[in-house]
Design a protein around this motif. Structure first.
Motif: not given
Length: 83
Positions: A51-53, A56-60, A68-72, A76-78
């Motif tokens: 799920k985390m991976i 992370q791909r969606k953020a990329e 802003d990556r951590t917030t994004h 997404c995880l939520l």
């Protein structure tokens, strides 16, 4: 003599702060490798990692700024449904 001493101290300090080997990425947990009593926890951890991976791909792909990556990723995880 004094500059040699400074060079020696500087080189000692630099080697103290340089890691011995590069840090490696965390591997995906393989539930089949762990002991049977820990298999359920390993399956949950692997699902979390996947799920985390994915987030992370969606953020990329969305080209989110590093600040802003951590917030994004947290958003997404939520919002991402369990599978």
């Amino acid at each position: 003599m004094r500059s040699l001493l400074h060079l020696l101290v500087f080189s000692m300090l630099m080697t103290a702060f340089v890691p011995a080997r590069p840090a490696l990425a965390q591997k995906l947990v393989d539930p089949n490798v762990v002991a049977p009593e820990f298999r359920e926890a390993a399956e949950k951890r692997r699902a979390e990692q996947v799920k985390m991976i994915r987030c992370q791909r969606k953020a990329e792909e969305a080209k989110v700024l590093p600040r802003d990556r951590t917030t994004h990723i947290n958003q997404c995880l939520l919002t991402e449904p369990e599978k």
